[in-house]
Design a protein around this motif. Structure first.
Motif, short mmCIF file in Angstrom:
data_model
loop_
_atom_site.label_atom_id
_atom_site.label_comp_id
_atom_site.label_asym_id
_atom_site.label_seq_id
_atom_site.Cartn_x
_atom_site.Cartn_y
_atom_site.Cartn_z
N LYS A 117 2.42 6.03 5.21
CA LYS A 117 1.84 6.97 4.26
C LYS A 117 2.92 7.84 3.59
CE LYS A 117 -2.52 6.09 4.07
NZ LYS A 117 -3.13 5.73 2.78
N GLN A 118 4.02 8.09 4.32
CA GLN A 118 5.12 8.83 3.71
C GLN A 118 5.83 7.99 2.65
OE1 GLN A 118 7.55 10.06 7.02
NE2 GLN A 118 6.18 11.73 7.59
N LEU A 119 5.94 6.68 2.94
CA LEU A 119 6.59 5.77 1.99
C LEU A 119 5.71 5.50 0.77
CD1 LEU A 119 8.08 3.09 4.43
CD2 LEU A 119 9.40 4.61 2.95
N LYS A 120 4.44 5.19 1.04
CA LYS A 120 3.51 4.82 -0.04
C LYS A 120 2.14 5.45 0.21
CE LYS A 120 6.00 0.67 -1.33
NZ LYS A 120 6.01 -0.81 -1.53
N PRO A 121 1.97 6.69 -0.24
CA PRO A 121 0.75 7.46 0.08
C PRO A 121 -0.54 6.79 -0.37
CG PRO A 121 2.43 8.87 -0.91
CD PRO A 121 2.92 7.46 -1.04
N ASN A 122 -0.47 5.97 -1.43
CA ASN A 122 -1.70 5.39 -1.97
C ASN A 122 -1.99 3.97 -1.48
OD1 ASN A 122 -2.25 7.69 -3.59
ND2 ASN A 122 -0.68 7.01 -5.03
N LEU A 123 -1.15 3.47 -0.58
CA LEU A 123 -1.39 2.12 -0.04
C LEU A 123 -2.50 2.19 1.00
CD1 LEU A 123 -0.56 -0.87 0.35
CD2 LEU A 123 1.16 -0.09 2.01
N PRO A 124 -3.62 1.45 0.79
CA PRO A 124 -4.70 1.50 1.78
C PRO A 124 -4.28 0.87 3.11
CG PRO A 124 -5.35 0.20 -0.16
CD PRO A 124 -3.93 0.60 -0.34
N VAL A 125 -4.57 1.56 4.21
CA VAL A 125 -4.27 1.05 5.56
C VAL A 125 -5.57 1.04 6.37
CG1 VAL A 125 -2.94 1.38 7.67
CG2 VAL A 125 -1.94 2.01 5.46
#
Length: 515
Positions: free
Chosen positions: A70-78
């Motif tokens: 989330k720090q690297l890519k906040p909008n990437l769904p996990v």
């Protein structure tokens, strides 16, 4: 069409081979790894569309991996996948803004549903919403041809707003254009309905709740010596704006009842809001309280005595209540009330009039930046939400919740985006409002207005002999022939009130209990 690229992180990835084959047959691309450290490197170097992440892995845990992703890519769904049903893990994952949470063992269809929910959600909702509105379109058209009572108009207007909010985010702009044409037709029919019925309402028992009966009919029944009431009147708030503010209110309050009432004419603060607080129509206020009432052409503020009007109404109704009135016209006055709100806990009724939405609509006329920020109804709603979330009013509502107070939210009138000029001529002593006019020697387009030649018949004051009131229909605004083109360019596509439209006249009033 580009394949959806999935990263699946699980230390037992070999056991998931059937799931991966299932997804690949559905045309998804699946990359895998067995630990959090590799997952972080892969997320940093590649552009995945979604990550499936096992919570329980050796080395870096799933939750730790999630935080770094989330720090690297906040909008990437996990999507978090776990064997554990422990509540703290769920809370940690949800707090870290996961897209979904699945409990092992998962089956392929669960995975597919999660993918569709997170990646195809907008498309699927858009297609379904479009399909549903297409079916509803015919019903609305039939309702429009038959609507004949004020109750039916309320329901039809609410239905149109429901679909406007549903359709505003779909990609098919054609559907919204069709709805806009239905709203325009509805306003055309509504104007005819008001023109035919308004005067009769004022001389009959068979009428909707109006501005001057709002307090008696919707506020008094909720007064209770054991529980205070916060009554908020947000100036110039339309039903669609009320709807988009409600989710924030619902964090603290549960809705008991949603009423709708009709603003009196003119749908302007000077008339409608004074009527709310006095419990009287304008000509009655002028007669009984000449010191408090000012006509259009009188010098000075027109809403300076709302607190006094409220006190007179409370006395007239023989109510034994402790009440306070606050008018918020600046950020500072809002903050001051929020900071000191606990002092209202002894009140049976605390009234807060909040002027910010009115400021937006007037600023839209005067400031180019606001014109751009509130260029249409969708943007206007968005601006209202941005203000409300960060306003002292929202803080005041939360303080009322802490005190266990009931909440009533309403407004005095709505507003409409005016797009069509209508020429009007009069002498220098006519009112300045763009949606209604009163004064001598008025010349106007008869088809564009509802004319009241004898104002006393609709309980309006007469400025002088032969001073009718005219009210603009639909999205019209009045323009003088002198300097006509400049005037029209300046005021076109601005929010105005005072005339006859669904947006200005049908008013929300929500009653809430603290959660």
């Amino acid at each position: 069409m580009k394949k959806i690229d999935i990263l699946w992180v699980d230390d037992e990835i070999d056991l998931l081979k059937p799931h991966i084959l299932f997804l690949e047959k559905k045309n998804y691309k699946v990359d895998t790894c067995t630990n959090g450290a590799d997952a972080i490197d892969m997320v940093e170097s590649d552009n995945f569309d979604i990550v499936f992440l096992d919570e329980n892995m050796p080395g870096i845990t799933g939750l730790e991996t999630l935080t770094q992703i989330k720090q690297l890519k906040p909008n990437l769904p996990v999507v978090m996948i776990t064997k554990s049903e422990e509540e703290y893990i769920m809370e940690e994952a949800i707090g870290s803004k996961i897209a979904d949470y699945l409990i092992k063992p998962v089956n392929p269809n669960q995975i597919l549903l999660s993918l569709k929910k997170n990646l195809d959600h907008s498309r699927l909702v858009s297609e379904k919403t479009t399909s549903n509105y297409q079916q509803e379109f015919r019903k609305i058209a039939m309702d429009l041809a038959m609507v004949n009572t004020y109750e039916e108009w309320v329901e039809l207007y609410k239905k149109l707003i429901h679909w406007e909010l549903e359709l505003e985010d779909i990609k098919d702009s054609g559907m919204l254009e069709i709805l806009e044409s239905q709203k325009a037709e509805a306003n055309s029919q509504f104007f005819k309905f008001i023109k035919k019925n308004y005067q009769d309402w004022l001389h009959s028992n068979e009428k909707p709740t109006l501005s001057h009966t709002l307090f008696k009919e919707y506020v008094i029944p909720n007064l209770n010596k054991n529980q205070g009431v916060l009554w908020v009147v947000i100036d110039n708030l339309r039903y669609d704006q009320y709807r988009v503010l409600e989710p924030f209110i619902n964090e603290f309050y549960k809705k008991e009842k949603e009423h709708s009432y009709f603003s009196i004419l003119p749908t302007a603060t000077q008339y409608a809001r004074n009527a709310i607080f006095s419990g009287l129509m304008p000509s009655e206020m002028e007669k009984l309280y000449p010191n408090y009432w000012k006509n259009d052409l009188d010098e000075g503020g027109k809403n300076l005595f709302e607190a006094e009007f409220l006190t007179t109404q409370i006395k007239r109704l023989n109510l034994n209540i402790q009440h306070e009135y606050h008018k918020i016209v600046s950020l500072k006055s809002g903050k001051d009330l929020a900071d000191n709100y606990n002092s209202t806990k002894q009140n049976d009724l605390t009234v807060v009039v909040y002027n910010f939405v009115d400021m937006i609509s007037h600023a839209k006329t005067e400031m180019e930046v606001i014109k751009e920020l509130a260029g249409d109804d969708k943007a206007y709603r968005s601006l209202t939400v941005s203000w409300f979330k960060n306003s002292p009013l929202f803080e005041i509502i939360q303080k009322a919740h802490q005190l266990g107070q009931k909440l009533i939210i309403t407004t005095d009138h709505g507003t409409i985006n005016c797009k069509t000029p209508s020429k009007v001529i009069g002498d220098k002593n006519i009112s300045s409002n763009l949606r209604y006019k009163t004064g001598k020697s008025l010349t106007y387009e008869e088809k564009d207005v509802y004319v009241v030649k004898n104002p006393k018949e609709v309980f309006l004051p007469s400025i002088s002999i032969n001073s009718p009131f005219i009210f603009a229909k639909e999205d019209l605004f009045f323009a003088y022939p002198n300097n006509y083109n400049h005037f029209v360019k300046y005021y076109k596509n601005t929010y105005q009130h005072g005339g006859i439209s669904l947006e200005e006249m049908i008013i929300p009033c929500g009653v809430y209990s603290p959660k």
